[in-house]
Design a protein around this motif. Structure first.
Motif, PDB file in Angstrom:
ATOM      1  N   ASP A  99       0.810  -1.213   0.000  1.00 24.95           N
ATOM      2  CA  ASP A  99       0.000   0.000   0.000  1.00 24.95           C
ATOM      3  C   ASP A  99       0.847   1.269   0.000  1.00 24.95           C
ATOM      4  O   ASP A  99       0.332   2.377   0.142  1.00 24.95           O
ATOM      5  N   GLN A 100       2.144   1.121  -0.135  1.00 21.33           N
ATOM      6  CA  GLN A 100       3.052   2.263  -0.170  1.00 21.33           C
ATOM      7  C   GLN A 100       4.350   1.804  -0.841  1.00 21.33           C
ATOM      8  O   GLN A 100       4.494   0.633  -1.181  1.00 21.33           O
ATOM      9  N   ASP A 101       5.270   2.741  -1.055  1.00 18.81           N
ATOM     10  CA  ASP A 101       6.564   2.340  -1.619  1.00 18.81           C
ATOM     11  C   ASP A 101       7.145   1.194  -0.800  1.00 18.81           C
ATOM     12  O   ASP A 101       7.169   1.251   0.447  1.00 18.81           O
ATOM     13  N   VAL A 102       7.635   0.165  -1.497  1.00 23.14           N
ATOM     14  CA  VAL A 102       8.048  -1.030  -0.770  1.00 23.14           C
ATOM     15  C   VAL A 102       9.241  -1.688  -1.470  1.00 23.14           C
ATOM     16  O   VAL A 102       9.342  -1.694  -2.695  1.00 23.14           O
ATOM     17  N   TYR A 103      10.145  -2.214  -0.650  1.00 27.63           N
ATOM     18  CA  TYR A 103      11.147  -3.132  -1.159  1.00 27.63           C
ATOM     19  C   TYR A 103      10.543  -4.530  -1.177  1.00 27.63           C
ATOM     20  O   TYR A 103       9.975  -4.967  -0.169  1.00 27.63           O
ATOM     21  N   LEU A 104      10.661  -5.214  -2.290  1.00 28.28           N
ATOM     22  CA  LEU A 104      10.219  -6.602  -2.392  1.00 28.28           C
ATOM     23  C   LEU A 104      11.465  -7.463  -2.565  1.00 28.28           C
ATOM     24  O   LEU A 104      12.224  -7.287  -3.527  1.00 28.28           O
ATOM     25  N   ILE A 105      11.669  -8.377  -1.644  1.00 26.90           N
ATOM     26  CA  ILE A 105      12.915  -9.157  -1.611  1.00 26.90           C
ATOM     27  C   ILE A 105      12.588 -10.628  -1.400  1.00 26.90           C
ATOM     28  O   ILE A 105      11.743 -10.971  -0.568  1.00 26.90           O
ATOM     29  N   GLU A 106      13.270 -11.470  -2.139  1.00 22.92           N
ATOM     30  CA  GLU A 106      13.129 -12.915  -1.919  1.00 22.92           C
ATOM     31  C   GLU A 106      14.123 -13.364  -0.867  1.00 22.92           C
ATOM     32  O   GLU A 106      15.270 -12.899  -0.828  1.00 22.92           O
ATOM     33  N   GLY A 107      13.693 -14.293  -0.023  1.00 24.31           N
ATOM     34  CA  GLY A 107      14.444 -14.647   1.171  1.00 24.31           C
ATOM     35  C   GLY A 107      15.671 -15.502   0.950  1.00 24.31           C
ATOM     36  O   GLY A 107      16.368 -15.835   1.918  1.00 24.31           O
ATOM     37  N   ASP A 108      15.953 -15.875  -0.302  1.00 24.36           N
ATOM     38  CA  ASP A 108      17.139 -16.684  -0.559  1.00 24.36           C
ATOM     39  C   ASP A 108      18.242 -15.890  -1.253  1.00 24.36           C
ATOM     40  O   ASP A 108      19.190 -16.466  -1.779  1.00 24.36           O
TER      41      ASP A 108
END
Length: 610
Positions: A99-108
């Motif tokens: 719902d806002q600016d976000v970092y999207l990161i995969e956990g590996d």
């Protein structure tokens, strides 16, 4: 641009390919769990809220992280189907947090914090970290325009054999998605994907559709200069450990591997190569036979001997074909009894015999030349059954003159002592050095040869033993399993006679490069260069210099891997380096690096009165 204060980390993975009994995000890389490193990076980048989508061993992740971490509030969303879904479903579970600016990161993905800063500095609403594709990578790739805009995003299923991966960039799986894009396009498309049954899909499909639609340009930020690695299997884990370890630890890791250096970002002047063989045509022929060589059993000894006989032009009954010379050396360790080893030489011979059965005959330093009469007399007095010598020598790179070896063989035969000559590098000598043509006339002579070095096939593991003593040949052969040589090596032997001229030309090129390399090394102040006959050069460093220290600094400062001779049976071994010949440019770069390292070493302490 504004820095996101929220991050979503997908941490539900099982790590099946890693064989883990712990949650995949908690896998340790260089002493720190991947997830902990990620959270530290996020906190340092100004993130105040981290949302973790968990699944496998979720409680273990909660215990490791807690409800807050480094000033961030941490919340958890637990997937109820992490065993049967992919990352689109995991992210959909967290869609209310998009719902806002976000970092999207995969956990590996393990990465350095600079990567997040590089994304923030980029313009746009959809920003993804990428890096130039390398052969060890797999997964989603993109093409980039000159302004960094993604032209295509291709998931693995969309990468056909015609795609030139070398022209692409691998996605790092770290993204910065701005609020407007999330609201207007990404979240609605993600919800539609899941509603349409896309539980097994990847969220990259949504970004790929964004690329195609073009309403929101997707910006790729080249993070190739930043440390990162995606850890999917044990090979990835080893590479990540290497990447994030200190230089000395990296060097120790490589030394313990004994090979596989091509997977790492370094120049290998330690292992020994023929970079001009096999030619691409031979490799293409091997590729065409790949499936058959993979699924079918290879032939047994008798047929392999005939194939090799056609290559080396020797009667097949004199030959033993092996899985590299090391297999033969191991067998000799059990057959020959008490032996004299002319040292320095290939360490594997010293490793396979009981110490009580070894008599070492030392080549006198610093010349390291052989006197046939002295060696024969010392062998006789020592009461040995065989003398083993390497020519060209490893590590000196100097070949024993052929006439001297013939003399030695005859002297030993008078005392019923076998001579074993390891000729693994003889093809790099000027023509006429090998004893193979004299086999029938020299009683008790045995030749051992690794094909891996001269033919440039270290991964295939081929070698052979050659003797006119058929009873001895039979004894060696009897110690081998039925299928000791794999199907790919068999195919290589079948094809090799067609490429005899190409092989001869490749050795000539190596000789030229090696001689030029030796001349370059001779320009280093205080360095003594031994006249080389193999595809490597041995040098003696200036007095007071430590070869081990030079190895460490050349690797740490220049990314070049070289070998010291400290483990060899030779006086002052820590003053010598063995340097493998590579391309002219790489040999020049090595010489330049050594010049810097040697110039920067501490000056020797003065002695005497001031």
């Amino acid at each position: 641009m504004n820095r996101p204060t929220k991050a979503v980390v997908l941490a539900a993975g099982l790590g099946r390919r890693l064989g883990l009994d712990t949650a995949k995000p908690l896998l340790t890389v260089a002493g720190k769990p991947i997830l902990i490193r990620t959270l530290e990076n996020l906190a340092a980048a100004g993130v105040r809220e981290a949302v973790l989508v968990v699944g496998y061993l979720a409680d273990e992740v909660r215990t490791a992280v807690g409800e807050s971490f480094a000033g961030m509030d941490v919340s958890y969303i637990e997937s109820d189907a992490y065993r049967t879904t992919n990352n689109a479903y995991s992210l959909w579970l967290a869609h209310k947090h998009l719902d806002q600016d976000v970092y999207l990161i995969e956990g590996d993905v393990v990465f350095d914090g600079e990567l997040l800063g590089a994304l923030v500095e980029a313009e746009g609403d959809v920003i993804t970290a990428v890096a130039p594709f390398r052969p060890t990578m797999n997964g989603t790739v993109v093409t980039l325009g000159r302004d960094g805009t993604v032209g295509e995003m291709l998931l693995p299923a969309q990468q056909g054999p015609e795609l030139d991966l070398a022209a692409t960039f691998k996605t790092v799986n770290v993204h910065l998605l701005r609020e407007r894009y999330l609201r207007e396009e990404f979240v609605p498309a993600l919800e539609a994907l899941i509603a349409d049954g896309g539980h097994g899909a990847y969220y990259e499909l949504v970004i790929a559709d964004t690329v195609t639609a073009g309403r929101f340009p997707v910006r790729g930020v080249d993070c190739g200069a930043v440390r990162w690695y995606e850890v999917d299997d044990l090979t990835d884990h080893g590479a990540a450990e290497y990447l994030f370890s200190a230089s000395d630890d990296r060097l120790t890791m490589l030394e313990n591997l004994h090979g596989g250096y091509w997977r790492y970002d370094l120049v290998d002047h330690r292992l020994l190569y023929n970079l001009y063989f096999p030619p691409s045509e031979l490799v293409d022929e091997l590729a065409r036979d790949f499936r058959d060589a993979l699924v079918h059993y290879p032939m047994g000894h008798q047929a392999l001997q005939r194939l090799l006989g056609a290559v080396v032009r020797q009667p097949s009954e004199r030959l033993v074909v092996a899985n590299g010379a090391s297999e033969l050396i191991k067998i000799l360790g059990g057959l020959l009894g008490r032996v004299a080893l002319v040292v320095p030489g290939f360490n594997e011979y010293e490793a396979v015999f009981d110490e009580a059965n070894i008599h070492r005959i030392h080549l006198p330093a610093p010349a390291f030349t052989m006197d046939a009469a002295l060696v024969a007399e010392e062998a006789r007095k020592a009461g040995v059954a065989a003398v083993i010598i390497t020519s060209p020598n490893n590590p000196t790179s100097m070949a024993v003159p052929r006439a001297d070896l013939v003399d030695l063989a005859r002297r030993l035969a008078d005392h019923d002592i076998r001579l074993v000559v390891d000729e693994s590098f003889v093809d790099f000598c000027a023509p006429g050095h090998s004893l193979e043509p004299d086999l029938a006339e020299l009683t008790g002579l045995t030749v051992v040869k690794s094909m891996s070095k001269v033919y440039g096939i270290g991964g295939l593991r081929l070698g052979y033993l050659l003797s006119a003593d058929l009873d001895f040949v039979a004894a060696v052969r009897a110690a081998l399993p039925i299928w000791n040589v794999n199907g790919f090596a068999e195919c290589f032997l079948r094809l090799l006679p067609r490429y005899r001229d190409a092989f001869t030309a490749s050795c000539a090129r190596v000789r030229d490069d090696r001689d030029a390399m030796a001349a370059l090394l001779a320009t280093l102040p205080g360095v003594d260069v031994y006249p080389p006959d193999a595809n490597y050069v041995m040098v003696r460093l200036p007095e007071g210099a430590s070869a081990l220290d030079v190895v460490r600094r050349t690797f740490a400062d220049h990314g070049i891997l070289i070998k010291d001779c400290g483990g060899k049976s030779m006086p002052d071994g820590d003053r010598y380096l063995r340097l493998s010949c590579r391309t002219p440019d790489e040999n020049a770069a090595l010489t330049a690096a050594l010049a810097v390292v040697l110039a920067e070493r501490p000056a020797p302490m003065a002695t005497g009165a001031p």
